[in-house]
Design a protein around this motif. Sequence first.
Motif, PDB file in Angstrom:
ATOM      1  N   GLU A  88       0.837  -1.207   0.000  1.00 26.87           N
ATOM      2  CA  GLU A  88       0.000   0.000   0.000  1.00 26.87           C
ATOM      3  C   GLU A  88       0.871   1.256   0.000  1.00 26.87           C
ATOM      4  OE1 GLU A  88      -2.339  -3.375   1.213  1.00 26.87           O
ATOM      5  OE2 GLU A  88      -0.469  -2.557   2.053  1.00 26.87           O
ATOM      6  N   LEU A  89       2.001   1.184   0.710  1.00 26.07           N
ATOM      7  CA  LEU A  89       2.921   2.317   0.718  1.00 26.07           C
ATOM      8  C   LEU A  89       3.549   2.481  -0.660  1.00 26.07           C
ATOM      9  CD1 LEU A  89       4.577   4.559   2.053  1.00 26.07           C
ATOM     10  CD2 LEU A  89       6.187   2.803   2.859  1.00 26.07           C
ATOM     11  N   GLU A 108       1.592   6.435  -7.074  1.00 21.54           N
ATOM     12  CA  GLU A 108       0.520   7.362  -7.435  1.00 21.54           C
ATOM     13  C   GLU A 108       0.938   8.819  -7.294  1.00 21.54           C
ATOM     14  OE1 GLU A 108      -2.777   6.218  -5.016  1.00 21.54           O
ATOM     15  OE2 GLU A 108      -3.397   4.583  -6.360  1.00 21.54           O
ATOM     16  N   SER A 109       2.023   9.072  -6.589  1.00 17.17           N
ATOM     17  CA  SER A 109       2.437  10.458  -6.362  1.00 17.17           C
ATOM     18  C   SER A 109       3.816  10.774  -6.940  1.00 17.17           C
ATOM     19  CB  SER A 109       2.433  10.764  -4.857  1.00 17.17           C
ATOM     20  OG  SER A 109       3.182   9.800  -4.134  1.00 17.17           O
ATOM     21  N   SER A 154       2.955  14.967 -10.480  1.00 19.12           N
ATOM     22  CA  SER A 154       3.594  14.275  -9.358  1.00 19.12           C
ATOM     23  C   SER A 154       3.518  15.174  -8.131  1.00 19.12           C
ATOM     24  CB  SER A 154       5.060  13.954  -9.682  1.00 19.12           C
ATOM     25  OG  SER A 154       5.160  12.974 -10.677  1.00 19.12           O
ATOM     26  N   THR A 155       2.968  14.644  -7.054  1.00 26.78           N
ATOM     27  CA  THR A 155       2.750  15.470  -5.856  1.00 26.78           C
ATOM     28  C   THR A 155       3.781  15.217  -4.747  1.00 26.78           C
ATOM     29  OG1 THR A 155       1.206  13.791  -5.013  1.00 26.78           O
ATOM     30  CG2 THR A 155       0.274  15.633  -6.289  1.00 26.78           C
ATOM     31  N   TYR A 156       4.387  14.043  -4.735  1.00 28.23           N
ATOM     32  CA  TYR A 156       5.402  13.700  -3.728  1.00 28.23           C
ATOM     33  C   TYR A 156       4.911  13.987  -2.300  1.00 28.23           C
ATOM     34  CZ  TYR A 156       8.489  13.712  -7.811  1.00 28.23           C
ATOM     35  OH  TYR A 156       9.053  13.457  -9.040  1.00 28.23           O
ATOM     36  N   ASP A 157       3.632  13.689  -2.055  1.00 31.81           N
ATOM     37  CA  ASP A 157       3.059  14.031  -0.749  1.00 31.81           C
ATOM     38  C   ASP A 157       2.464  12.834  -0.017  1.00 31.81           C
ATOM     39  OD1 ASP A 157       0.949  13.583  -2.459  1.00 31.81           O
ATOM     40  OD2 ASP A 157      -0.172  15.385  -1.898  1.00 31.81           O
ATOM     41  N   LYS A 158       2.769  11.617  -0.482  1.00 28.70           N
ATOM     42  CA  LYS A 158       2.176  10.431   0.138  1.00 28.70           C
ATOM     43  C   LYS A 158       3.185   9.626   0.969  1.00 28.70           C
ATOM     44  CE  LYS A 158      -1.868  11.004  -1.830  1.00 28.70           C
ATOM     45  NZ  LYS A 158      -2.272  10.178  -2.971  1.00 28.70           N
ATOM     46  N   SER A 197       0.930   3.482 -13.641  1.00 35.11           N
ATOM     47  CA  SER A 197       0.157   2.647 -12.726  1.00 35.11           C
ATOM     48  C   SER A 197       0.984   1.491 -12.179  1.00 35.11           C
ATOM     49  CB  SER A 197      -1.076   2.101 -13.455  1.00 35.11           C
ATOM     50  OG  SER A 197      -1.717   1.094 -12.691  1.00 35.11           O
ATOM     51  N   LEU A 198       0.771   1.173 -10.923  1.00 35.17           N
ATOM     52  CA  LEU A 198       1.432   0.011 -10.323  1.00 35.17           C
ATOM     53  C   LEU A 198       1.007  -1.262 -11.029  1.00 35.17           C
ATOM     54  CD1 LEU A 198       3.212  -1.299  -8.191  1.00 35.17           C
ATOM     55  CD2 LEU A 198       1.287  -1.218  -6.600  1.00 35.17           C
TER      56      LEU A 198
END
Length: 337
Positions: free
Chosen positions: A81-82, A88-89, A112-116, A262-263
């Motif tokens: 999940e991590l 996703e970010s 890309s948000t790099y916030d997760k 996508s993963l």
Amino acid sequence: MGIASEEAIHQFRTLMDQIDEPLKKTFENIHNGYPNETLVRFLKAREWNVANAHKMLLDCLKWRVQNEIDNILLKPIVPVELYRAVRESQLIGLSGYSREGLPVFAIGVGLSTYDKASVRYYVQSYIQINEYRDQVILPSATKKYGRHINTCLKVLDMTGLKLSALSQIKLLTIITSIDDLNYPEKTTTYYIVNAPYVFSACWKVVKPLLQERTRKKIQVLSGSGKDELLKVMDYDSLPHFCRKEGLGSSRHSGEAAGNCFSLDHPFHQQLYNHIKHQASVHQRAGKPIKQGSFHVDLPDPPAEEAEIARSIESELHKLRDPNGFHVSVDSSESNDD
């Protein structure tokens, strides 16, 4: 290759023949059977100055040993999940190959948000992709196309780039510094697509700061860049955000098989399964793996990159109006300068 270049390679090779373990082992892991080609990459990065290239390569090897980079593909980001949150970010993936056999990596810069997750997970993930490219993807391409392939193409999607990108500059500078110092000359061309006004404004101040060698690698394409990219790759290798105008690098656009971010895309499935398999083999051999994220020493950015980061920050601040609101960054305002 001229006589002077051949002499530089010979001098460099003589210097590298003198290194001892553990630097020698990690150098073998880097060159993967092509030592001269690896020396040429470092020579190009230092304008063919043997002493400077030698120092750069030694610093790279020491960084790899100190941070156990040779073992980073034994280190899955868990739980899944991590890792999914990272994917996703931090939008990056392999969309296919050019007609010359070069891997095509797509990067969703704007979305890309790099916030997760923490910075160290994004750095770990990025280095793992680099190592998987060098240890698995490029050797496979070399075998398939019957010639040595040691570089890739990158397509950078600027869809969604906003002034809030200011908060990401530090992390992006770290990643860029790791690339430049430890994986030099691994990208033949950077294609910029879907560039909004905010990118165009920053590009005008950054472009003069780049070395000529770097500037020649960057091509800012009109719109999604589809027509230009089809000159170097087939349609099936186009990143999903280039296949039609206005699609952009949405995390959810298209089927998983076509969305290389996508993963669930085959590239990320193969990468993640490779890391899990390597970790399992390592553990079965009685070599326990310390849990937790990889803590990588983060390099100080080279002077050129530090100046570029400052210039981008300055330009983004200028684009804010006095009341703190953002100016329009509609992609229709992009230009190709």
